[in-house]
Every structure is written in C-alpha cells, then in structure tokens.
Design a protein around this motif. Structure first.
Motif, PDB file in Angstrom:
ATOM      1  N   ALA A 141      -0.651  -4.680   1.850  1.00 21.80           N
ATOM      2  CA  ALA A 141      -0.073  -3.340   1.936  1.00 21.80           C
ATOM      3  C   ALA A 141      -0.064  -2.677   0.560  1.00 21.80           C
ATOM      4  CB  ALA A 141       1.344  -3.420   2.497  1.00 21.80           C
ATOM      5  N   SER A 142       0.333  -3.435  -0.452  1.00 18.08           N
ATOM      6  CA  SER A 142       0.358  -2.910  -1.813  1.00 18.08           C
ATOM      7  C   SER A 142      -1.049  -2.571  -2.294  1.00 18.08           C
ATOM      8  CB  SER A 142       0.995  -3.930  -2.763  1.00 18.08           C
ATOM      9  OG  SER A 142       2.331  -4.216  -2.395  1.00 18.08           O
ATOM     10  N   LEU A 153     -10.209   0.851   4.496  1.00 18.21           N
ATOM     11  CA  LEU A 153     -11.402   0.160   4.989  1.00 18.21           C
ATOM     12  C   LEU A 153     -12.130  -0.546   3.855  1.00 18.21           C
ATOM     13  CD1 LEU A 153     -13.283  -0.534   7.314  1.00 18.21           C
ATOM     14  CD2 LEU A 153     -14.494   1.627   6.889  1.00 18.21           C
ATOM     15  N   SER A 154     -12.284   0.125   2.735  1.00 16.55           N
ATOM     16  CA  SER A 154     -12.917  -0.500   1.570  1.00 16.55           C
ATOM     17  C   SER A 154     -12.150  -1.736   1.143  1.00 16.55           C
ATOM     18  CB  SER A 154     -12.984   0.499   0.412  1.00 16.55           C
ATOM     19  OG  SER A 154     -13.284  -0.145  -0.805  1.00 16.55           O
ATOM     20  N   TYR A 155     -10.841  -1.606   1.058  1.00 17.67           N
ATOM     21  CA  TYR A 155     -10.005  -2.745   0.665  1.00 17.67           C
ATOM     22  C   TYR A 155     -10.183  -3.904   1.634  1.00 17.67           C
ATOM     23  CZ  TYR A 155      -5.922  -5.553  -0.491  1.00 17.67           C
ATOM     24  OH  TYR A 155      -5.109  -6.599  -0.845  1.00 17.67           O
ATOM     25  N   ILE A 204      -7.359  -3.002  11.079  1.00 19.14           N
ATOM     26  CA  ILE A 204      -6.492  -1.996  11.708  1.00 19.14           C
ATOM     27  C   ILE A 204      -5.085  -2.086  11.133  1.00 19.14           C
ATOM     28  CG2 ILE A 204      -5.370  -1.313  13.866  1.00 19.14           C
ATOM     29  CD1 ILE A 204      -7.941  -2.208  15.322  1.00 19.14           C
ATOM     30  N   ALA A 205      -4.576  -3.310  10.988  1.00 16.02           N
ATOM     31  CA  ALA A 205      -3.220  -3.490  10.459  1.00 16.02           C
ATOM     32  C   ALA A 205      -3.116  -2.975   9.026  1.00 16.02           C
ATOM     33  CB  ALA A 205      -2.828  -4.969  10.531  1.00 16.02           C
ATOM     34  N   ILE A 206      -4.111  -3.260   8.202  1.00 16.15           N
ATOM     35  CA  ILE A 206      -4.088  -2.786   6.814  1.00 16.15           C
ATOM     36  C   ILE A 206      -4.076  -1.264   6.773  1.00 16.15           C
ATOM     37  CG2 ILE A 206      -5.468  -2.638   4.693  1.00 16.15           C
ATOM     38  CD1 ILE A 206      -6.294  -5.528   5.140  1.00 16.15           C
ATOM     39  N   TRP A 207      -4.930  -0.653   7.607  1.00 15.75           N
ATOM     40  CA  TRP A 207      -4.939   0.813   7.673  1.00 15.75           C
ATOM     41  C   TRP A 207      -3.581   1.342   8.128  1.00 15.75           C
ATOM     42  CZ3 TRP A 207      -4.321   3.606  12.294  1.00 15.75           C
ATOM     43  CH2 TRP A 207      -4.451   4.993  12.166  1.00 15.75           C
ATOM     44  N   ALA A 234       7.089  -3.039   7.598  1.00 10.74           N
ATOM     45  CA  ALA A 234       7.881  -3.862   8.510  1.00 10.74           C
ATOM     46  C   ALA A 234       7.625  -3.494   9.966  1.00 10.74           C
ATOM     47  CB  ALA A 234       9.368  -3.719   8.188  1.00 10.74           C
ATOM     48  N   LEU A 235       7.473  -2.186  10.262  1.00 11.69           N
ATOM     49  CA  LEU A 235       7.217  -1.769  11.638  1.00 11.69           C
ATOM     50  C   LEU A 235       5.839  -2.220  12.103  1.00 11.69           C
ATOM     51  CD1 LEU A 235       8.703   1.848  11.809  1.00 11.69           C
ATOM     52  CD2 LEU A 235       9.763  -0.334  12.374  1.00 11.69           C
ATOM     53  N   VAL A 236       4.841  -2.072  11.233  1.00 14.44           N
ATOM     54  CA  VAL A 236       3.490  -2.516  11.585  1.00 14.44           C
ATOM     55  C   VAL A 236       3.474  -4.026  11.810  1.00 14.44           C
ATOM     56  CG1 VAL A 236       1.100  -2.694  10.790  1.00 14.44           C
ATOM     57  CG2 VAL A 236       2.425  -0.611  10.334  1.00 14.44           C
ATOM     58  N   SER A 237       4.144  -4.760  10.914  1.00 11.14           N
ATOM     59  CA  SER A 237       4.186  -6.214  11.021  1.00 11.14           C
ATOM     60  C   SER A 237       4.832  -6.647  12.327  1.00 11.14           C
ATOM     61  CB  SER A 237       4.955  -6.800   9.832  1.00 11.14           C
ATOM     62  OG  SER A 237       5.112  -8.194   9.955  1.00 11.14           O
ATOM     63  N   ALA A 238       5.950  -6.018  12.675  1.00 11.45           N
ATOM     64  CA  ALA A 238       6.658  -6.393  13.904  1.00 11.45           C
ATOM     65  C   ALA A 238       5.845  -6.042  15.147  1.00 11.45           C
ATOM     66  CB  ALA A 238       8.020  -5.709  13.945  1.00 11.45           C
TER      67      ALA A 238
END
Length: 281
Positions: free
Chosen positions: A164-165, A174-176, A224-227, A235-239
């Motif tokens: 995330a950071s 996407l590059s990351y 998708i999660a990274i984006w 926290a919301l994305v992770s959950a």
C-alpha cells in the motif's frame, strides 16, 4: 469505498481463493506455492514493456514486500500440513485485517468511521467462526496449525502495508504490481535454488500448466487489491478481500471433499452481514 472498487475487490477475493485451492492440491506445499509465485512473475514479466519503471521511492517497499512474501509462502505451506483448506485459509486470512487496521492508522494515516470498524469486526468474526471445528472429523484446531496460521497472518499484514505504501508513493498501481511480482519470482527462485538445490526446478516442470493458472490468478487478484488500496483505506480493502474464504469454502466442499458443518454455514451468514455493513455504513 466506491462501488467499482468494491466489486473489483470481491472479484479479487474469488481469484485468491482459486489459487489457494491449487496450493492445497500440490504434494509439496512450499514448492507448489513457489511454482505459483514464479509463474505469476513470468506473466508479469511479459507485461513489463507496457508499464513504466517504478519511481525510486517505491523500490524499498518492493524489496520489503518480497521478503515478507518469503515468510508468507513458507508458513502458509507449513499450515496446510496441519489442517485443511477450510481451517488454514480463514485463520490466516481472517487474522490479518485486524493487524492491518491497527497499523494502517498509525503508519499510513488511514481513518475508519465507527460504522466501517463495526463492519470490519463482524466480517473478521465470521471468518474466524468458519475455522471452528474445521478439520476432518471435527478434530479442532491444534497448536501447530494455529501458530503457523497466525505467523502467515503477520506476514500478510506486513506485505499488505508495504505494498500500500509503495503503490501510493509510486502513483501507478499497475506498474508497481507487475514489477513486484517479477521481483518476487526472482527471489523465490533464488530461495529454492539455495534451500532445495537447482535440480528441484526439474520437479516443477511437469506442473507448469497448473502453476501458470495459479500464477495468473494470483497476479490478477493482488494487482486489483494493490490498485484498490490506492483508492480506499487499506483496512477496508484488506477485510473485504478476505471474503475469499467464502469462495474457498465452496472450493473445499465441492472439489476437495472437505466437510461442511452447519457452523461454517452460520459463518457465511456472519461474513455476509459484515460485507453489508461495510457497504452500507
């Protein structure tokens, strides 16, 4: 969280459960996890010419994430030696969102509303409930399984926050992601060569089709999660991503013939309630 982000994260959850099911099927869990990681890197490598090189400030996070992924693959494979998919998956994936929620507030400055926090807690509670009496013959959760699953959760939280950071600093998710998976593949290949010997790669060859399928799913799910983590609180994305346990439950019951006791069905309802709360509050 915007509706497109919400729906895409649910898609990522289904993809993540799919490649974890492939991990369970493999005879050697660590080698299967490594094969999927390497295959994901091969897919990412093919796409690198179409994306930019990450910014200098993103590279330390890519390196840190690669180290966390080594621990994640190792402990996830160990956990599957002590329990089935329906136990290991919810314990490992359900514990990480709480760690992410606590650390993202302190390290990333993310904020959760009281309603979002309630939804997160309900969702995580349902995930944990799914692991209860999850083993074959309702054997329960042993100490080895619990320890490995919680260590897996710790590494999940570590690479989630690192990525995330890194993605936020890079400004191009996407590059990351593509460079991250390429680096992860190189690191895992090096780990195999050092710990198992170069000849171990010969064992992976016959399984390249399954590895490539799992790798493609892994790459898509986490990209998708990274984006999403650049568009919404981590926290919301992770959950929400951990609703993948519902898909894992179906895969475990239908394909792997794992038991489906009533308490797991109850857990599905609790998880669904958590998802509704996250979306509505």
């Amino acid at each position: 969280m915007e509706t497109p982000v919400f729906l895409l994260v649910l898609t990522a959850a289904a993809l993540h459960a799919g490649w974890n099911a492939l991990l369970k099927i493999g005879l050697d869990r660590f080698l299967t996890a490594s094969l999927i990681q390497i295959a994901a890197g091969v897919v990412a490598l093919a796409a690198l010419p179409f994306v930019a090189i990450p910014k200098p400030q993103a590279w330390p996070w890519i390196g840190l994430s690669a180290l966390f992924h080594i621990g994640y693959n190792s402990y996830l494979a160990r956990a599957y030696q002590h329990g089935d998919l329906g136990q290991v998956y919810p314990l490992a994936r359900g514990s990480s969102p709480l760690l992410v929620a606590l650390l993202s507030v302190a390290l990333l400055g993310d904020r959760l509303s009281p309603g979002e926090l309630v939804g997160l807690l309900v969702l995580v509670g349902g995930i944990w409930l799914m692991a209860v009496r999850g083993g074959r013959g309702a054997a329960g959760i042993n100490a080895e399984l619990l320890g490995c699953a919680l260590m897996t959760a710790l590494f999940i939280a570590g690479y989630t926050l690192a990525d995330a950071s890194g993605a936020r600093r890079n400004g191009d998710a996407l590059s990351y992601s593509l460079w991250l998976f390429t680096v992860n593949a190189l690191v895992m290949a090096l780990v195999i060569a050092i710990t198992r010997g170069p000849r171990t790669f010969l064992q992976l060859g016959p399984h390249w089709r399954g590895g490539l399928a799992g790798g493609a799913m892994s790459l898509a799910a986490y990209s998708i999660a990274i984006w999403a983590m650049t568009r919404a609180p981590v926290a919301l994305v992770s959950a929400l991503r951990e609703t993948s346990v519902l898909f894992a439950l179906l895969i475990g019951a239908l394909l792997l013939k794992e038991p489906l006791p009533p308490i797991r069905l109850l857990a599905c309802g609790v998880i669904a309630a958590g998802v509704v709360l996250l979306r509505a509050l």
